[in-house]
Scaffold this active site. Structure first.
Site, mmCIF file in Angstrom:
data_model
loop_
_atom_site.group_PDB
_atom_site.id
_atom_site.type_symbol
_atom_site.label_atom_id
_atom_site.label_comp_id
_atom_site.label_asym_id
_atom_site.label_seq_id
_atom_site.Cartn_x
_atom_site.Cartn_y
_atom_site.Cartn_z
ATOM 1 N N GLU A 1 0.805 -1.229 0.000
ATOM 2 C CA GLU A 1 0.000 0.000 0.000
ATOM 3 C C GLU A 1 0.834 1.273 0.000
ATOM 4 O O GLU A 1 0.508 2.227 -0.696
ATOM 5 C CB GLU A 1 -0.948 0.021 1.210
ATOM 6 C CG GLU A 1 -2.241 -0.758 1.018
ATOM 7 C CD GLU A 1 -2.047 -2.260 1.137
ATOM 8 O OE1 GLU A 1 -0.918 -2.699 1.432
ATOM 9 O OE2 GLU A 1 -3.028 -2.992 0.939
ATOM 10 N N HIS B 1 -9.628 -5.565 11.140
ATOM 11 C CA HIS B 1 -10.298 -5.399 9.849
ATOM 12 C C HIS B 1 -11.640 -4.699 9.975
ATOM 13 O O HIS B 1 -12.468 -4.797 9.076
ATOM 14 C CB HIS B 1 -10.502 -6.777 9.181
ATOM 15 C CG HIS B 1 -9.231 -7.395 8.697
ATOM 16 N ND1 HIS B 1 -8.348 -8.025 9.529
ATOM 17 C CD2 HIS B 1 -8.688 -7.458 7.451
ATOM 18 C CE1 HIS B 1 -7.313 -8.469 8.817
ATOM 19 N NE2 HIS B 1 -7.500 -8.131 7.561
#
Lengths: 366, 394
Positions: free
Chosen positions: A95, A164
């Site tokens: 990322e 998450h």
């Protein structure tokens, strides 16, 4: 007009739930036309990206599994086949690297749509979102603008655990230089994403995994390829006069359900769908509270320093003398997201929490 | 247990084996012999900036049998988890390890419980390897309070601190600097222990790997980076994500070894070699060539980016359990029937654990607020409705 809409809806053979939605349709200038078409949020997002890629060759998509895999959540399905590998890029799981590359491409005038598989992973790239994207136009005195969109699912899904499930709305919306959007319905998804891609500034586009598969009625106007929603304007999803409920994303659905329950008890709730977290539509929120005198704010994220906190502050600052009751906040529990189903349910706002808070604001006992 | 009813062979009966199999006229019962046997690995090691260890692995009947049983147990656990997920008793994400079992058992055979292991979200079998109980694993997967994280972690967050297993991490690559940190602490405290940090080919390109590796090399940390190369990072094959998929060489100035990760004995040899190296010379990278039969997770069919022929091909030719079965049979350490019986026992073990886990209760609602901090300070925490549920942390 209301009667005609209802008649058309019945003729269209809509399911009961979407009938309820059209029943509580907005009365603003942009009302739904005959809503016999339905669209999932997934298809709405897909069509929005497709149309913007078709209209502007500078728009490209980048992220993990967005191409050959058709998208981890199928939002970018079909785009690689249609536009080829020069417009749709599968990245490695890095990322920080690919977000930086996206921002750099935006510096040079391209229009990247960067997907984070979930916004939890955006934390690996947050320096680029904030320091490289959000602040550039300001630091360069307007020389370098960053027409980039960062999009992906945000907030809790179902049973995905502590790492998450976080909601990043408050974090990103606190940063000047960013625009932060959060769609609820399919129309929101289409109009806001198209607006975001066309926007010359960096936009953080917070979707919700659990909404992807939900169907909403969609107007002909919203299906048009020129359709765009204004950034910074909230939408009144349901008009009411006793209490204002302000929220965004999945919680809009919960708030509408809460409003139904409250209506059965004689409380008329006005539900505002923020659509835009930054800029925050303080005018619409305050106008509503000045009408109802009571405020309930709802979000999925952590409560401290949350979006609701900012809304409450705004109302207390600007509409204090209109308030008849203390402001209310319903948010995610102040704990990392537990995995066990019973604990997860306790960690997230439920419809009954919103109903309870609204009744408290109306000085009604349980 | 079937084993205990069989007679044990005395040492005098056993002759040390060379690479060739024993004459078939000597029939043995299932052996728990610890006399050293030497087995050659099928595939040689490939090395980078170091001398590869020998292909001849010292082992014993007992060890190879234990490999078989432990891998069979891991395999059955993962298959049971697949069914439980489909029955919606496991929620969220579930990343299965079947195919990669040799890595977990081979590593354990080379190290102690004082050596640390840290891994990604594909952690069920690693947990078992560290001595975790089946019922604790299944309870955690089903969100019960008996689970190894009391039901609060889920599939991706198994831990066993008392066996130096530090989890169970959801963010790709995050465990790599963490593992180097564990190694840092081991060196700081002058322990003669090492840390094995496991990551996949998908994580191998993460910047934080190179940052942590650089520091580990500068400071001679006893860190062993183990790349579990199962050739796919979710749906992306290694050739599409890495300019250089020779992961054992990616450490550049850090030595590396490429290992047949489907061969438990090769894994053991490599880990033994790596531990010795790390204690003397600092970090080393082990690339384990392995394969996962399932997709990336239960949400991924695993067949859109690779062919079913490829999957069944690996299963036929390289399956780690079949490898060890053939070894046991060809060295007359056990008969086919004995091994099948062992598999039946393992299956029953797993079924019993699942049944037990299914019966166990969910966590108490008050658990929502426990384990936030070690030391409270009269900190308040809130439920979704802060006026309804406000708690001073325990």
């Amino acid at each position: 007009m209301w009667g005609i809409m209802r008649q058309r809806a019945v003729d269209g053979g809509l399911a009961a739930s979407s009938l309820r939605r059209t029943r509580s349709a907005l009365v603003s200038a942009r009302s739904y036309a005959a809503g016999s078409k339905e669209m999932t949020v997934r298809d709405a997002l897909n069509s929005a990206i497709d149309e913007e890629m078709s209209a502007d060759p500078k728009v490209f998509v980048m992220g993990e599994e967005v191409g050959q895999y058709q998208g981890a959540y199928k939002i970018t399905k079909g785009l690689l086949e249609k536009y080829g590998p020069e417009r749709v890029y599968d990245t490695p799981i890095t990322e920080a690297g690919f977000t930086g590359i996206g921002v750099g491409a935006a510096y040079a005038g391209l229009k990247p749509v960067v997907e984070f598989m979930t916004f939890n992973f955006s934390m690996q790239a947050i320096d680029h979102i904030i320091n490289s994207a959000a602040k550039s136009n300001y630091m360069s005195a307007g020389q370098i603008n960053v027409p980039i969109v960062f999009r992906g699912p945000n907030g809790a899904a179902a049973g995905v655990g502590a790492q998450h499930s976080q909601c990043y709305a408050a974090w990103y919306a606190s940063v000047p230089g960013l625009k932060v959007l959060a769609p609820y319905s399919a129309e929101d998804a289409r109009g806001l994403l198209k607006a975001a891609i066309r926007d010359p500034d960096p936009v953080v586009f917070l979707e919700n995994e659990l909404l992807y598969g939900e169907s909403f009625p969609i107007s002909e106007e919203a299906l048009d390829s020129s359709f765009c929603l204004p950034i910074g304007k909230a939408k009144i999803e349901r008009e009411g006069k006793d209490v204002t409920i302000v929220t965004f994303s999945k919680m809009v659905g919960f708030a509408l359900k809460a409003a139904e329950k409250l209506a059965e008890e004689g409380i008329s709730a006005e539900v505002i769908n923020l659509r835009s977290i930054r800029p925050l539509d303080r005018a619409t929120i305050n106008a509503s509270v000045r009408k109802t005198s009571r405020l309930v704010t709802v979000e999925e994220g952590f409560p401290q320093h949350g979006v609701c906190a900012e809304i409450c502050a705004s109302v207390v600052e600007e509409s204090f003398s209109y308030l008849d009751a203390p402001v209310e906040r319903i948010a995610g529990a102040d704990v990392p997201m537990p995995y066990a189903a019973n604990l997860e349910r306790l960690a997230l706002p439920q419809v009954e929490d919103i109903v309870r808070a609204a009744k408290r604001a109306c000085y009604r006992s349980k | 247990m079937a084993l205990s009813r069989l007679s044990l062979r005395s040492n005098s009966f056993l002759k040390p084996l060379a690479a060739t199999a024993l004459p078939t006229s000597i029939r043995r019962h299932v052996s728990t012999d610890t006399t050293p046997i030497t087995i050659e690995t099928a595939v040689p090691f490939t090395s980078h900036l170091c001398e590869a260890p020998s292909r001849s692995v010292e082992t014993s009947s007992e060890e190879i049998l234990a490999f078989f049983r432990d891998m069979a147990r891991m395999r059955r656990m993962e298959i049971a988890a697949d069914s439980l997920y489909k029955a919606k008793l496991i929620r969220g994400f579930c990343h299965l390890y079947d195919g990669q079992e040799a890595l977990a058992v081979g590593m354990e055979a080379a190290i102690t419980r004082k050596d640390a292991i840290i891994t990604s979200y594909r952690d069920h079998c690693t947990f078992l390897g560290r001595g975790g109980e089946l019922v604790d694993a299944f309870s955690e997967l089903m969100g019960r309070k008996r689970g190894c994280s009391n039901g609060k972690g889920g599939s991706m967050h198994f831990y066993k601190k008392d066996a130096s297993f530090y989890g169970g991490h959801g963010i790709v690559g995050a465990q790599i600097p963490l593992g180097c940190g564990l190694a840092f602490a081991q060196k700081y405290s002058k322990e003669e222990n090492v840390t094995f940090t496991l990551y996949g080919d998908g994580a191998a390109n993460q910047g934080q790997l190179f940052e942590a590796l650089n520091i580990a090399a500068l400071w001679d940390l006893p860190a062993i980076l183990v790349c579990e190369n199962n050739h796919y990072g979710m749906g992306t094959a290694t050739w599409r994500s890495a300019k250089s998929p020779a992961y054992f060489k990616r450490g550049d100035y850090v030595p590396g070894l490429k290992v047949d990760g489907m061969d438990a004995l090769a894994v053991k040899q490599a880990c033994k070699f790596a531990k010795e190296h790390a204690l003397k010379n600092g970090p080393i990278i082990l690339e384990m060539d392995t394969y996962r039969y399932h997709g990336h997770s239960m949400s991924d069919p695993g067949s859109t980016y690779r062919t079913r022929d490829e999957i069944s091909g690996v299963r036929q030719v390289r399956d780690p359990i079949e490898r060890v079965r053939k070894l046991l049979l060809s060295h007359d350490i056990a008969t086919e029937k004995e091994l099948k019986d062992m598999e039946k026992e393992v299956r029953k073990e797993v079924d019993d654990a699942v049944a037990q886990a299914k019966e166990s209760p969910v966590p108490e609602p008050s658990e929502l607020f426990t384990n936030m901090y070690v030391k409270d300070c009269g900190v308040e925490s809130f439920g979704a409705d802060r006026k309804e549920l406000k708690v001073t942390l325990p």
